[in-house]
Enzyme design. Sequence first.
Site, PDB file in Angstrom:
ATOM      1  N   GLY A  21      -0.578  -7.317   0.366  1.00 16.28           N
ATOM      2  CA  GLY A  21       0.841  -7.533   0.663  1.00 16.28           C
ATOM      3  C   GLY A  21       1.686  -7.734  -0.578  1.00 16.28           C
ATOM      4  N   HIS A  37       1.808   0.403  -4.151  1.00 11.10           N
ATOM      5  CA  HIS A  37       1.164   0.443  -2.836  1.00 11.10           C
ATOM      6  C   HIS A  37       1.663   1.645  -2.031  1.00 11.10           C
ATOM      7  CE1 HIS A  37       0.996  -4.078  -3.624  1.00 11.10           C
ATOM      8  NE2 HIS A  37      -0.266  -3.783  -3.444  1.00 11.10           N
ATOM      9  N   GLN A  57     -11.849 -13.782  -2.270  1.00 13.81           N
ATOM     10  CA  GLN A  57     -11.859 -13.115  -3.573  1.00 13.81           C
ATOM     11  C   GLN A  57     -11.085 -13.881  -4.639  1.00 13.81           C
ATOM     12  OE1 GLN A  57      -9.845  -9.498  -1.955  1.00 13.81           O
ATOM     13  NE2 GLN A  57      -8.764  -9.477  -3.899  1.00 13.81           N
ATOM     14  N   SER A  75       2.767  -4.756  -9.989  1.00 15.40           N
ATOM     15  CA  SER A  75       1.796  -5.700  -9.447  1.00 15.40           C
ATOM     16  C   SER A  75       2.538  -6.700  -8.575  1.00 15.40           C
ATOM     17  CB  SER A  75       1.104  -6.449 -10.597  1.00 15.40           C
ATOM     18  OG  SER A  75       0.428  -7.589 -10.099  1.00 15.40           O
ATOM     19  N   ARG A 134       1.903  -9.656  -8.433  1.00 14.79           N
ATOM     20  CA  ARG A 134       2.029 -10.876  -9.247  1.00 14.79           C
ATOM     21  C   ARG A 134       3.255 -10.841 -10.166  1.00 14.79           C
ATOM     22  NH1 ARG A 134      -3.735 -10.854  -8.762  1.00 14.79           N
ATOM     23  NH2 ARG A 134      -4.450 -12.902  -8.105  1.00 14.79           N
TER      24      ARG A 134
HETATM   25  P1  AMP Z   1      -3.396  -5.564  -4.042  1.00 13.10           P
HETATM   26  O1  AMP Z   1      -2.397  -5.752  -2.954  1.00 13.10           O
HETATM   27  O2  AMP Z   1      -2.947  -6.057  -5.372  1.00 13.10           O
HETATM   28  O3  AMP Z   1      -4.780  -6.034  -3.656  1.00 13.10           O
HETATM   29  O4  AMP Z   1      -3.524  -3.995  -4.235  1.00 13.10           O
HETATM   30  C1  AMP Z   1      -3.834  -3.147  -3.149  1.00 13.10           C
HETATM   31  C2  AMP Z   1      -4.115  -1.775  -3.686  1.00 13.10           C
HETATM   32  O5  AMP Z   1      -2.983  -1.288  -4.386  1.00 13.10           O
HETATM   33  C3  AMP Z   1      -5.287  -1.782  -4.699  1.00 13.10           C
HETATM   34  O6  AMP Z   1      -6.085  -0.632  -4.493  1.00 13.10           O
HETATM   35  C4  AMP Z   1      -4.572  -1.733  -6.014  1.00 13.10           C
HETATM   36  O7  AMP Z   1      -5.344  -1.159  -7.059  1.00 13.10           O
HETATM   37  C5  AMP Z   1      -3.375  -0.859  -5.666  1.00 13.10           C
HETATM   38  N1  AMP Z   1      -2.314  -1.055  -6.650  1.00 13.10           N
HETATM   39  C6  AMP Z   1      -1.827  -2.240  -7.086  1.00 13.10           C
HETATM   40  N2  AMP Z   1      -0.918  -2.042  -8.038  1.00 13.10           N
HETATM   41  C7  AMP Z   1      -0.822  -0.692  -8.207  1.00 13.10           C
HETATM   42  C8  AMP Z   1      -0.050   0.151  -9.066  1.00 13.10           C
HETATM   43  N3  AMP Z   1       0.794  -0.349  -9.955  1.00 13.10           N
HETATM   44  N4  AMP Z   1      -0.215   1.490  -8.962  1.00 13.10           N
HETATM   45  C9  AMP Z   1      -1.088   2.017  -8.059  1.00 13.10           C
HETATM   46  N5  AMP Z   1      -1.859   1.273  -7.229  1.00 13.10           N
HETATM   47  C10 AMP Z   1      -1.720  -0.062  -7.313  1.00 13.10           C
END
Ligand code: AMP
Length: 285
Positions: free
Chosen positions: A35, A41, A65, A190, A192
């Site tokens: 999220g 995403h 995690q 990100s 974050r």
């Molecule tokens: P997360 O919500 O951070 O767990 O990310 C979910 C998915 O989105 C994971 O497969 C991440 O690697 C991907 N993701 C996060 N940031 C990026 C980005 N800047 N570009 C492409 N994919 C991303």
Amino acid sequence: MALLMLIFTKISELTGYLSQINAQNKTVGFVPTMGALHDGHVSLIRYSKNTCDYTICSVFVNPTQFNDKSDLDRYPRMPEKDAALLKNAYCDALFMPLVNEMYPDSLLKENYDFGYLDKVLEGAHRPGHFNGVAQIVSRFFDIIKPDKAFFGSKDYQQVMIIKALVKQMNSSIEIIACPILRDPDGLAMSSRNALLSKEERTTASRIPQIMKVAKNLTATKGIKEAKLFVEQEITTVPSMKLDYFEICNADSLNTLTELTSQISAIALIAVYVGKIRLIDNVELN
Ligand code: AMP
């Protein structure tokens, strides 16, 4: 193109929907997320929509995690905004379960063995992290049984772990690694990033700059010089703290001491900006 997006919180309702899709012999693409969605995403949703008949996205902040409780507590949560963004991206279904739906029998963990892959970089610096990732992703895979699952290369080591996981599961799910989406100043998008103050966000833009110089230095002066540069550069910024910077074989994650034309190499970094830990990577050849 989805005219409406279905939202599920219960596994039983989601599997009911999936059996209708299966009955039509249609393919399913799955995008797991935690999220606080951004364009990175959304790019995964697009990749899925380009190659699969139906796209399902999960939004679930997976407690197992997180090795740092304060990181879990402060992780951004914005379900309404996420749902609106996914609907705009024509995602077909959103699965956003509560913790006890995914972990009905407490948070007790299966123990995965990924060998060396889990011992270095994120695995070494975030003990238990990949075990938690494997645990939740294997649960999602068991429930959704997608044809393809889409992951971002920003989490480079995670993609390798997931590929190892599907092998261990004897699964035919195809794991697709998608490129990193970046803000205009080069910072990898990100969830974050939303936690950074204005000053920290400005500071964070140094990460892609440092990685770019490190990439050039690796080619011209070698890996040792590049590592020294990154360490020194980050020490000069009071609000930044280096967790690791490594140059590795992109296929095995073994640390490299020199570049050769036969081996694909990748530089990977984890760095704190204030309290927020950010990761990035860049392919070197
Ligand atoms: P997360 O919500 O951070 O767990 O990310 C979910 C998915 O989105 C994971 O497969 C991440 O690697 C991907 N993701 C996060 N940031 C990026 C980005 N800047 N570009 C492409 N994919 C991303």
